[in-house]
Design a protein around this motif. Structure first.
Motif, PDB file in Angstrom:
ATOM      1  N   ASN A  97       0.836  -1.352  -0.025  1.00 29.44           N
ATOM      2  CA  ASN A  97       0.075   0.076   0.147  1.00 29.44           C
ATOM      3  C   ASN A  97       1.024   1.304   0.013  1.00 29.44           C
ATOM      4  O   ASN A  97       0.686   2.364  -0.757  1.00 29.44           O
ATOM      5  CB  ASN A  97      -1.088   0.087   1.444  1.00 29.44           C
ATOM      6  CG  ASN A  97      -2.075  -0.997   0.971  1.00 29.44           C
ATOM      7  OD1 ASN A  97      -2.301  -1.270  -0.035  1.00 29.44           O
ATOM      8  ND2 ASN A  97      -2.441  -1.477   2.234  1.00 29.44           N
ATOM      9  N   ILE A  98       1.902   1.222   0.717  1.00 28.98           N
ATOM     10  CA  ILE A  98       2.872   2.414   0.900  1.00 28.98           C
ATOM     11  C   ILE A  98       3.471   2.455  -0.547  1.00 28.98           C
ATOM     12  O   ILE A  98       3.616   3.813  -0.881  1.00 28.98           O
ATOM     13  CB  ILE A  98       4.052   2.336   1.972  1.00 28.98           C
ATOM     14  CG1 ILE A  98       3.216   2.468   3.366  1.00 28.98           C
ATOM     15  CG2 ILE A  98       4.895   3.098   1.616  1.00 28.98           C
ATOM     16  CD1 ILE A  98       3.971   1.896   4.615  1.00 28.98           C
ATOM     17  N   ARG A  99       3.830   1.226  -1.363  1.00 28.14           N
ATOM     18  CA  ARG A  99       4.513   1.508  -2.605  1.00 28.14           C
ATOM     19  C   ARG A  99       3.751   2.108  -3.568  1.00 28.14           C
ATOM     20  O   ARG A  99       3.875   2.901  -4.316  1.00 28.14           O
ATOM     21  CB  ARG A  99       5.037   0.108  -2.794  1.00 28.14           C
ATOM     22  CG  ARG A  99       5.768   0.329  -4.314  1.00 28.14           C
ATOM     23  CD  ARG A  99       6.438  -1.129  -4.511  1.00 28.14           C
ATOM     24  NE  ARG A  99       7.117  -1.028  -5.836  1.00 28.14           N
ATOM     25  CZ  ARG A  99       7.165  -1.902  -6.696  1.00 28.14           C
ATOM     26  NH1 ARG A  99       6.383  -2.920  -6.579  1.00 28.14           N
ATOM     27  NH2 ARG A  99       7.788  -1.634  -7.954  1.00 28.14           N
ATOM     28  N   LYS A 100       2.232   1.787  -3.370  1.00 27.44           N
ATOM     29  CA  LYS A 100       1.273   2.258  -4.238  1.00 27.44           C
ATOM     30  C   LYS A 100       0.981   3.777  -4.077  1.00 27.44           C
ATOM     31  O   LYS A 100       1.103   4.766  -4.893  1.00 27.44           O
ATOM     32  CB  LYS A 100      -0.127   1.572  -4.045  1.00 27.44           C
ATOM     33  CG  LYS A 100      -0.199   0.107  -4.973  1.00 27.44           C
ATOM     34  CD  LYS A 100      -1.472  -0.464  -4.527  1.00 27.44           C
ATOM     35  CE  LYS A 100      -1.514  -1.847  -4.861  1.00 27.44           C
ATOM     36  NZ  LYS A 100      -2.795  -2.397  -4.665  1.00 27.44           N
ATOM     37  N   MET A 102       3.181   5.981  -2.918  1.00 29.77           N
ATOM     38  CA  MET A 102       4.398   6.497  -3.308  1.00 29.77           C
ATOM     39  C   MET A 102       4.377   6.774  -4.844  1.00 29.77           C
ATOM     40  O   MET A 102       4.957   7.656  -5.270  1.00 29.77           O
ATOM     41  CB  MET A 102       5.646   5.742  -2.972  1.00 29.77           C
ATOM     42  CG  MET A 102       5.858   5.954  -1.203  1.00 29.77           C
ATOM     43  SD  MET A 102       7.458   4.791  -0.970  1.00 29.77           S
ATOM     44  CE  MET A 102       8.725   5.921  -1.609  1.00 29.77           C
ATOM     45  N   MET A 103       4.265   5.614  -5.555  1.00 28.36           N
ATOM     46  CA  MET A 103       3.957   5.708  -7.033  1.00 28.36           C
ATOM     47  C   MET A 103       2.965   6.691  -7.293  1.00 28.36           C
ATOM     48  O   MET A 103       3.204   7.592  -8.627  1.00 28.36           O
ATOM     49  CB  MET A 103       3.568   4.241  -7.734  1.00 28.36           C
ATOM     50  CG  MET A 103       4.708   3.278  -7.478  1.00 28.36           C
ATOM     51  SD  MET A 103       4.123   1.601  -8.066  1.00 28.36           S
ATOM     52  CE  MET A 103       3.975   1.902  -9.671  1.00 28.36           C
ATOM     53  N   LEU A 104       1.855   6.695  -6.646  1.00 29.61           N
ATOM     54  CA  LEU A 104       0.813   7.923  -7.061  1.00 29.61           C
ATOM     55  C   LEU A 104       1.393   9.037  -6.669  1.00 29.61           C
ATOM     56  O   LEU A 104       0.949  10.123  -7.770  1.00 29.61           O
ATOM     57  CB  LEU A 104      -0.326   7.484  -6.119  1.00 29.61           C
ATOM     58  CG  LEU A 104      -1.687   8.207  -6.500  1.00 29.61           C
ATOM     59  CD1 LEU A 104      -2.243   8.194  -7.658  1.00 29.61           C
ATOM     60  CD2 LEU A 104      -2.894   8.155  -5.345  1.00 29.61           C
ATOM     61  N   LEU A 105       1.884   9.296  -5.667  1.00 26.58           N
ATOM     62  CA  LEU A 105       2.456  10.792  -5.385  1.00 26.58           C
ATOM     63  C   LEU A 105       3.705  11.012  -6.347  1.00 26.58           C
ATOM     64  O   LEU A 105       3.673  12.218  -6.915  1.00 26.58           O
ATOM     65  CB  LEU A 105       3.256  10.817  -3.877  1.00 26.58           C
ATOM     66  CG  LEU A 105       2.156  10.630  -2.723  1.00 26.58           C
ATOM     67  CD1 LEU A 105       2.815  10.577  -1.503  1.00 26.58           C
ATOM     68  CD2 LEU A 105       1.447  12.016  -2.755  1.00 26.58           C
ATOM     69  N   HIS A 106       4.273  10.183  -6.701  1.00 30.69           N
ATOM     70  CA  HIS A 106       5.291  10.261  -7.853  1.00 30.69           C
ATOM     71  C   HIS A 106       4.829  10.653  -9.056  1.00 30.69           C
ATOM     72  O   HIS A 106       5.290  11.732  -9.920  1.00 30.69           O
ATOM     73  CB  HIS A 106       6.204   9.081  -8.026  1.00 30.69           C
ATOM     74  CG  HIS A 106       7.374   9.463  -9.117  1.00 30.69           C
ATOM     75  ND1 HIS A 106       8.671   9.910  -8.804  1.00 30.69           N
ATOM     76  CD2 HIS A 106       7.425   8.568 -10.359  1.00 30.69           C
ATOM     77  CE1 HIS A 106       9.178  10.051  -9.983  1.00 30.69           C
ATOM     78  NE2 HIS A 106       8.591   9.253 -11.031  1.00 30.69           N
ATOM     79  N   GLU A 107       3.705   9.945  -9.375  1.00 35.75           N
ATOM     80  CA  GLU A 107       3.067  10.441 -10.512  1.00 35.75           C
ATOM     81  C   GLU A 107       2.454  11.665 -10.522  1.00 35.75           C
ATOM     82  O   GLU A 107       2.660  12.753 -11.471  1.00 35.75           O
ATOM     83  CB  GLU A 107       2.031   9.467 -10.840  1.00 35.75           C
ATOM     84  CG  GLU A 107       1.096   9.474 -12.312  1.00 35.75           C
ATOM     85  CD  GLU A 107       0.083   8.397 -12.274  1.00 35.75           C
ATOM     86  OE1 GLU A 107      -0.986   8.789 -12.905  1.00 35.75           O
ATOM     87  OE2 GLU A 107       0.314   7.374 -12.279  1.00 35.75           O
ATOM     88  N   ARG A 108       1.938  12.101  -9.601  1.00 31.60           N
ATOM     89  CA  ARG A 108       1.115  13.523  -9.294  1.00 31.60           C
ATOM     90  C   ARG A 108       2.418  14.637  -9.408  1.00 31.60           C
ATOM     91  O   ARG A 108       1.997  15.673  -9.973  1.00 31.60           O
ATOM     92  CB  ARG A 108       0.494  13.508  -7.846  1.00 31.60           C
ATOM     93  CG  ARG A 108      -0.882  12.720  -7.864  1.00 31.60           C
ATOM     94  CD  ARG A 108      -1.600  13.135  -6.515  1.00 31.60           C
ATOM     95  NE  ARG A 108      -2.822  12.322  -6.478  1.00 31.60           N
ATOM     96  CZ  ARG A 108      -3.368  12.289  -5.535  1.00 31.60           C
ATOM     97  NH1 ARG A 108      -3.173  12.716  -4.182  1.00 31.60           N
ATOM     98  NH2 ARG A 108      -4.708  11.544  -5.350  1.00 31.60           N
ATOM     99  N   THR A 109       3.482  14.348  -8.760  1.00 30.30           N
ATOM    100  CA  THR A 109       4.694  15.334  -8.825  1.00 30.30           C
ATOM    101  C   THR A 109       5.159  15.348 -10.100  1.00 30.30           C
ATOM    102  O   THR A 109       5.530  16.459 -10.521  1.00 30.30           O
ATOM    103  CB  THR A 109       5.661  15.045  -7.681  1.00 30.30           C
ATOM    104  OG1 THR A 109       6.047  13.837  -7.881  1.00 30.30           O
ATOM    105  CG2 THR A 109       5.226  15.050  -6.321  1.00 30.30           C
ATOM    106  N   SER A 110       5.184  14.259 -10.724  1.00 25.53           N
ATOM    107  CA  SER A 110       5.570  14.453 -12.334  1.00 25.53           C
ATOM    108  C   SER A 110       4.680  15.398 -13.238  1.00 25.53           C
ATOM    109  O   SER A 110       5.161  16.276 -13.785  1.00 25.53           O
ATOM    110  CB  SER A 110       5.787  13.142 -13.000  1.00 25.53           C
ATOM    111  OG  SER A 110       6.600  12.332 -12.215  1.00 25.53           O
TER     112      SER A 110
END
Length: 152
Positions: A97-100, A102-110
């Protein structure tokens, strides 16, 4: 029965009276001791063998009990191991869940970085256009400003 004369002789030899009877010589004492022991020795031997057998059985029981205790400890260790595996599954789920996230946050920041870059480019373009417009207006005003005529 002994005469009183025999009793006096025994007293002189150092044998005391025991319940009204005279003490016999050492041979008699030895025979009485052997008779007494022969009456009880077989029972004592039987008891000794029974105690030895009980001791051996007790050792066997202690060994068996120790094996059972070991089995229970292993069983408890397995229960603890199962609990650890269950806990590991829970933490694995949390990590997923944390990885998901983090990926979602990375996508948003990108996406936000791209948007910021576009906004910066757009602002630079607007600033450039404004600067060019100002230069054109200054050029136009300069052209419109009256110039003294040249003397020919």
């Amino acid at each position: 029965m002994m005469s009183s004369h025999d009793a006096e002789e025994d007293r002189e030899q150092g044998c005391p009276l025991i319940e009204g009877e005279l003490c016999e010589n050492e041979e008699t004492i030895q025979r009485l001791t052997e008779g007494f022991l022969s009456n009880y020795l077989s029972d004592l031997s039987t008891s000794k063998l029974a105690l030895q057998e009980l001791t051996q059985n007790q050792v066997i029981l202690l060994d068996t009990l120790e094996q059972e205790v070991t089995k229970f400890r292993e069983c408890n260790a397995l229960i603890d191991l199962n609990a650890l595996f269950t806990e590991a599954k829970v933490y694995h789920g949390k990590l997923v869940n944390i990885r998901k996230e983090m990926m979602l946050l990375h996508e948003r920041t990108s996406r936000l970085k791209k948007r910021v870059l576009k906004l910066q480019q757009h602002k630079q373009k607007e600033d450039l256009e404004r600067e060019q417009q100002r230069e054109r207006e200054m050029e136009r005003e300069r052209r419109l400003t009256a110039k003294p005529a040249k003397h020919t």
